[in-house]
Design a protein around this motif. Sequence first.
Motif, PDB file in Angstrom:
ATOM      1  N   UNK A 239       0.850  -1.197   0.000  1.00  0.00           N
ATOM      2  CA  UNK A 239       0.000   0.000   0.000  1.00  0.00           C
ATOM      3  C   UNK A 239       0.881   1.240   0.000  1.00  0.00           C
ATOM      4  N   UNK A 240       0.331   2.400  -0.363  1.00  0.00           N
ATOM      5  CA  UNK A 240       1.118   3.646  -0.320  1.00  0.00           C
ATOM      6  C   UNK A 240       1.651   3.951   1.082  1.00  0.00           C
ATOM      7  N   UNK A 241       0.863   3.596   2.118  1.00  0.00           N
ATOM      8  CA  UNK A 241       1.306   3.863   3.491  1.00  0.00           C
ATOM      9  C   UNK A 241       2.562   3.060   3.829  1.00  0.00           C
ATOM     10  N   UNK A 242       2.586   1.787   3.379  1.00  0.00           N
ATOM     11  CA  UNK A 242       3.760   0.952   3.634  1.00  0.00           C
ATOM     12  C   UNK A 242       4.973   1.526   2.918  1.00  0.00           C
ATOM     13  N   UNK A 243       4.782   1.968   1.679  1.00  0.00           N
ATOM     14  CA  UNK A 243       5.893   2.550   0.913  1.00  0.00           C
ATOM     15  C   UNK A 243       6.420   3.813   1.588  1.00  0.00           C
ATOM     16  N   UNK A 244       5.485   4.630   2.111  1.00  0.00           N
ATOM     17  CA  UNK A 244       5.894   5.864   2.794  1.00  0.00           C
ATOM     18  C   UNK A 244       6.703   5.555   4.046  1.00  0.00           C
ATOM     19  N   UNK A 245       6.200   4.618   4.875  1.00  0.00           N
ATOM     20  CA  UNK A 245       6.907   4.250   6.099  1.00  0.00           C
ATOM     21  C   UNK A 245       8.290   3.688   5.795  1.00  0.00           C
ATOM     22  N   UNK A 246       8.361   2.855   4.751  1.00  0.00           N
ATOM     23  CA  UNK A 246       9.651   2.252   4.418  1.00  0.00           C
ATOM     24  C   UNK A 246      10.656   3.313   3.982  1.00  0.00           C
TER      25      UNK A 246
END
Length: 276
Positions: A239-246
Amino acid sequence: AIDESASMAITDDKTSRKEKVLSILNNDILPHLKGRFDTRLFTFSNTVKPVRKADLDSLHFDGDVTNISKSIETIKENLSEENLTNILLLTDGNYTAGGNPTRAAAEIGVPVFTIGIGSTKPVPDLAISNMETNPFAYMGEPSPLKITLRNTGFGEITLPLTIKKGKTTLVSQMITLPPSPSEKTFSLDFLPKEEGRQKIDVELAFQKNERSRKNNMRSFYINVMKAHLKILLLAGSVSPEISFLRRYLSSGERYDLSVMVAKRDEIGRASCRERG
């Protein structure tokens, strides 16, 4: 009520303020009141406390704060059930905490008399009046510190401000204070180099004609943690949220990040796939 702050220990025109206070109490005030009043003695500075006449000679006159308002309010409260007729203050009048003493004296409903001690000129003094910092920091990463400094009795002055851990200097910076009376806040960063709970000392250079050296130094404790933390991020899907956190957690050297995202195979079963 006897002002026991550090400013009462200085000397004006070769006369010690402390000696003047003791002379007034022992030779003028107490003998004159004896037999007419039940006299109670209090000292005040950071706190207000009762004192015996026999202990007057051992007063230290080294308090960091002069809170006149609190002193008269506390005395009135402590003696509320007794026939309090008046309060007599022995002070240089240089209050550094609390509200306006004149207003407090007018509100307590008891006459307040004052014997002024010392010169009417402001006593030269530099002080660290406030500090703000985070309760924790990371080893090897800058930690911010806000320091408020007060200038009383000096013109514009430039002097060093130092942050230390033990005998090790972490930061030393020349700062300039505006002319008296003034306060100014400075922001400095220091770099913790060791893990664990640490005592940090802040020191403002002492000037030879200051009233006190004690308020030029303050200390605080800070918990320093390892900068390199291991994090495992588990996700049910990309998800975009996972990409942002990473991206965020991988942007510096503080975190060692592992990501595991569930991926469905051809027959619909979920499995975990590790991503760096």
